[in-house]
Scaffold this active site. Structure first.
Site, PDB file in Angstrom:
ATOM      1  N   ARG A  36       0.820  -1.213   0.000  1.00 18.52           N
ATOM      2  CA  ARG A  36       0.000   0.000   0.000  1.00 18.52           C
ATOM      3  C   ARG A  36       0.856   1.267   0.000  1.00 18.52           C
ATOM      4  NH1 ARG A  36      -5.101  -1.981   1.638  1.00 18.52           N
ATOM      5  NH2 ARG A  36      -6.372  -0.414   2.630  1.00 18.52           N
TER       6      ARG A  36
ATOM      7  N   ARG B 189     -21.918  -1.852   0.923  1.00 21.11           N
ATOM      8  CA  ARG B 189     -21.238  -3.096   1.301  1.00 21.11           C
ATOM      9  C   ARG B 189     -21.688  -3.594   2.677  1.00 21.11           C
ATOM     10  NH1 ARG B 189     -14.917  -3.484   0.977  1.00 21.11           N
ATOM     11  NH2 ARG B 189     -15.023  -1.615   2.267  1.00 21.11           N
TER      12      ARG B 189
ATOM     13  N   ARG C  27     -19.024  -2.451   7.719  1.00 19.72           N
ATOM     14  CA  ARG C  27     -17.703  -2.194   8.301  1.00 19.72           C
ATOM     15  C   ARG C  27     -17.673  -0.800   8.920  1.00 19.72           C
ATOM     16  NH1 ARG C  27     -13.159  -3.882   3.922  1.00 19.72           N
ATOM     17  NH2 ARG C  27     -12.293  -1.897   4.610  1.00 19.72           N
TER      18      ARG C  27
ATOM     19  N   ARG D   2     -10.264   7.523   3.376  1.00 18.84           N
ATOM     20  CA  ARG D   2      -9.579   6.375   2.763  1.00 18.84           C
ATOM     21  C   ARG D   2      -9.270   6.648   1.286  1.00 18.84           C
ATOM     22  NH1 ARG D   2     -13.739   2.069   3.795  1.00 18.84           N
ATOM     23  NH2 ARG D   2     -12.400   0.663   2.603  1.00 18.84           N
TER      24      ARG D   2
HETATM   25  P1  AP5 Z   1     -14.760  -5.291  -2.172  1.00 23.23           P
HETATM   26  O1  AP5 Z   1     -14.407  -6.515  -2.943  1.00 23.23           O
HETATM   27  O2  AP5 Z   1     -15.033  -5.424  -0.722  1.00 23.23           O
HETATM   28  O3  AP5 Z   1     -13.729  -4.106  -2.471  1.00 23.23           O
HETATM   29  P2  AP5 Z   1     -12.184  -3.943  -2.066  1.00 23.23           P
HETATM   30  O4  AP5 Z   1     -11.481  -3.434  -3.267  1.00 23.23           O
HETATM   31  O5  AP5 Z   1     -11.679  -5.213  -1.455  1.00 23.23           O
HETATM   32  O6  AP5 Z   1     -12.321  -2.749  -1.041  1.00 23.23           O
HETATM   33  P3  AP5 Z   1     -11.828  -2.528   0.471  1.00 23.23           P
HETATM   34  O7  AP5 Z   1     -12.615  -1.334   0.953  1.00 23.23           O
HETATM   35  O8  AP5 Z   1     -11.913  -3.764   1.288  1.00 23.23           O
HETATM   36  O9  AP5 Z   1     -10.398  -2.131   0.234  1.00 23.23           O
HETATM   37  P4  AP5 Z   1      -9.537  -1.314   1.139  1.00 23.23           P
HETATM   38  O10 AP5 Z   1      -8.265  -1.490   0.394  1.00 23.23           O
HETATM   39  O11 AP5 Z   1      -9.915   0.063   1.446  1.00 23.23           O
HETATM   40  O12 AP5 Z   1      -9.722  -1.989   2.587  1.00 23.23           O
HETATM   41  P5  AP5 Z   1      -8.835  -3.026   3.396  1.00 23.23           P
HETATM   42  O13 AP5 Z   1      -9.739  -3.983   4.044  1.00 23.23           O
HETATM   43  O14 AP5 Z   1      -7.707  -3.516   2.559  1.00 23.23           O
HETATM   44  O15 AP5 Z   1     -16.052  -4.654  -2.910  1.00 23.23           O
HETATM   45  C1  AP5 Z   1     -16.690  -3.493  -2.415  1.00 23.23           C
HETATM   46  C2  AP5 Z   1     -18.210  -3.644  -2.546  1.00 23.23           C
HETATM   47  O16 AP5 Z   1     -18.558  -3.649  -3.924  1.00 23.23           O
HETATM   48  C3  AP5 Z   1     -18.764  -4.946  -1.964  1.00 23.23           C
HETATM   49  O17 AP5 Z   1     -20.008  -4.692  -1.374  1.00 23.23           O
HETATM   50  C4  AP5 Z   1     -18.926  -5.875  -3.197  1.00 23.23           C
HETATM   51  O18 AP5 Z   1     -20.005  -6.779  -3.016  1.00 23.23           O
HETATM   52  C5  AP5 Z   1     -19.228  -4.866  -4.291  1.00 23.23           C
HETATM   53  N1  AP5 Z   1     -18.670  -5.243  -5.590  1.00 23.23           N
HETATM   54  C6  AP5 Z   1     -17.411  -5.723  -5.832  1.00 23.23           C
HETATM   55  N2  AP5 Z   1     -17.228  -5.928  -7.157  1.00 23.23           N
HETATM   56  C7  AP5 Z   1     -18.398  -5.538  -7.763  1.00 23.23           C
HETATM   57  C8  AP5 Z   1     -18.828  -5.502  -9.134  1.00 23.23           C
HETATM   58  N3  AP5 Z   1     -18.009  -5.879 -10.148  1.00 23.23           N
HETATM   59  N4  AP5 Z   1     -20.077  -5.040  -9.394  1.00 23.23           N
HETATM   60  C9  AP5 Z   1     -20.896  -4.627  -8.376  1.00 23.23           C
HETATM   61  N5  AP5 Z   1     -20.552  -4.659  -7.061  1.00 23.23           N
HETATM   62  C10 AP5 Z   1     -19.314  -5.099  -6.760  1.00 23.23           C
HETATM   63  O19 AP5 Z   1      -8.180  -2.056   4.489  1.00 23.23           O
HETATM   64  C11 AP5 Z   1      -8.913  -1.536   5.580  1.00 23.23           C
HETATM   65  C12 AP5 Z   1      -7.971  -0.740   6.491  1.00 23.23           C
HETATM   66  O20 AP5 Z   1      -6.944  -1.613   7.027  1.00 23.23           O
HETATM   67  C13 AP5 Z   1      -7.182   0.388   5.817  1.00 23.23           C
HETATM   68  O21 AP5 Z   1      -7.910   1.592   5.773  1.00 23.23           O
HETATM   69  C14 AP5 Z   1      -5.936   0.475   6.711  1.00 23.23           C
HETATM   70  O22 AP5 Z   1      -6.214   1.176   7.897  1.00 23.23           O
HETATM   71  C15 AP5 Z   1      -5.669  -0.977   7.073  1.00 23.23           C
HETATM   72  N6  AP5 Z   1      -4.770  -1.647   6.108  1.00 23.23           N
HETATM   73  C16 AP5 Z   1      -5.080  -2.714   5.326  1.00 23.23           C
HETATM   74  N7  AP5 Z   1      -4.016  -3.081   4.585  1.00 23.23           N
HETATM   75  C17 AP5 Z   1      -3.013  -2.215   4.910  1.00 23.23           C
HETATM   76  C18 AP5 Z   1      -1.683  -2.069   4.455  1.00 23.23           C
HETATM   77  N8  AP5 Z   1      -1.159  -2.873   3.507  1.00 23.23           N
HETATM   78  N9  AP5 Z   1      -0.941  -1.077   4.978  1.00 23.23           N
HETATM   79  C19 AP5 Z   1      -1.441  -0.249   5.935  1.00 23.23           C
HETATM   80  N10 AP5 Z   1      -2.706  -0.327   6.399  1.00 23.23           N
HETATM   81  C20 AP5 Z   1      -3.489  -1.311   5.888  1.00 23.23           C
END
Ligand code: AP5
Ligand code: ZN
Length: 216
Positions: free
Chosen positions: A88, A127, A160, A171
């Protein structure tokens, strides 16, 4: 299959990673899911990460890198993996590069999930997730369970904490500032492939499987 999924919050990285990990029997390494597990179970790491996550900021690199390092040692990850939400930051990408080199592992692709902001906001606001098995749903999609319960395990679905509008805005900003520079990082290495992730889910899956070219 060894891929990195890169893209803004709500782009659909997790949704596709779950399907591909099950299709190919490989590890779905989602740093977000791992952190939420730690927060839920009140571990030391969870306590350190919670405030960052609740406010939409990134958790410090050293905590994340250590967590991924350990996860890559597990059996399923040796068969292949999808890194979802990691790296990230450029710092994380450099650490990953060193780690993979030391294991003599090469990546098949870094996949950029390309989606416009309006779609992202709509997806994030709709979501719902299963806190038990991490399944992902959306109230705007036709397959959303009418009873609000996970189709896989029956648990009640929840929103969430970081999908609240003010945290979503933060974000998206953090993505632009800290993660978008990775696009050039991987573009310069020739490994970035962009996928139109605004189309329906099966079309996105097809696009990713096609670029993998049916390899094992
Ligand atoms: P979904 O598949 O959930 O989307 P995503 O891309 O996985 O989105 P996230 O919000 O989970 O990503 P993120 O990177 O912000 O969060 P993360 O958990 O990594 O799809 C979204 C929605 O759309 C769902 O409802 C789905 O059903 C729908 N959908 C999907 N595809 C679709 C389609 N084609 N058509 C229609 N609907 C669709 O991170 C959370 C937090 O953790 C961060 O803010 C940070 O604080 C921490 N964190 C995580 N990783 C790190 C890291 N590497 N470094 C530092 N902090 C980190
Ligand atoms: Zn479930």
């Amino acid at each position: 299959m060894r891929m990195i999924f890169l893209g803004p919050p709500g782009a659909g990285k997790g949704t596709q990673a779950v399907k591909l990990a099950s299709k190919y029997g490989i590890a779905h390494i989602s740093t977000g899911d791992m952190l939420r597990y730690h927060v839920k179970n009140g571990t030391d790491l969870g306590e350190k990460a919670k405030a960052y996550m609740d406010s939409g900021r990134l958790v410090p690199d050293d905590l994340i890198i250590e967590m991924v390092k350990e996860r890559l040692e597990e059996e399923d990850a040796k068969r292949g993996f999808i890194l979802d939400g990691f790296p990230r930051t450029v710092n994380q990408a450099e650490a990953l590069e060193v780690l993979l080199k030391s294991k003599d592992i090469t990546l098949d692709a870094v996949v950029l999930f390309d989606v416009d902001e309006e779609t992202l906001v709509r997806r994030l606001s709709g979501r719902r997730i299963c806190p038990n098995c991490n399944a992902i749903y959306n109230v705007h999609n036709s397959d959303y369970p009418e009873d609000g319960r996970c189709k896989r395990c029956g648990n009640g679905l929840i929103q969430r904490d970081d999908d609240r509008p003010e945290v979503v805005r933060r974000r998206l900003k953090v993505y632009e500032e800290e993660t978008a520079p990775l696009l050039d990082y991987y573009r310069n290495k020739g490994s970035l492939i962009s996928v139109d992730a605004s189309s329906e889910s099966d079309a996105v899956l097809y696009a990713i499987v096609s670029l993998y070219g049916g390899k094992d």
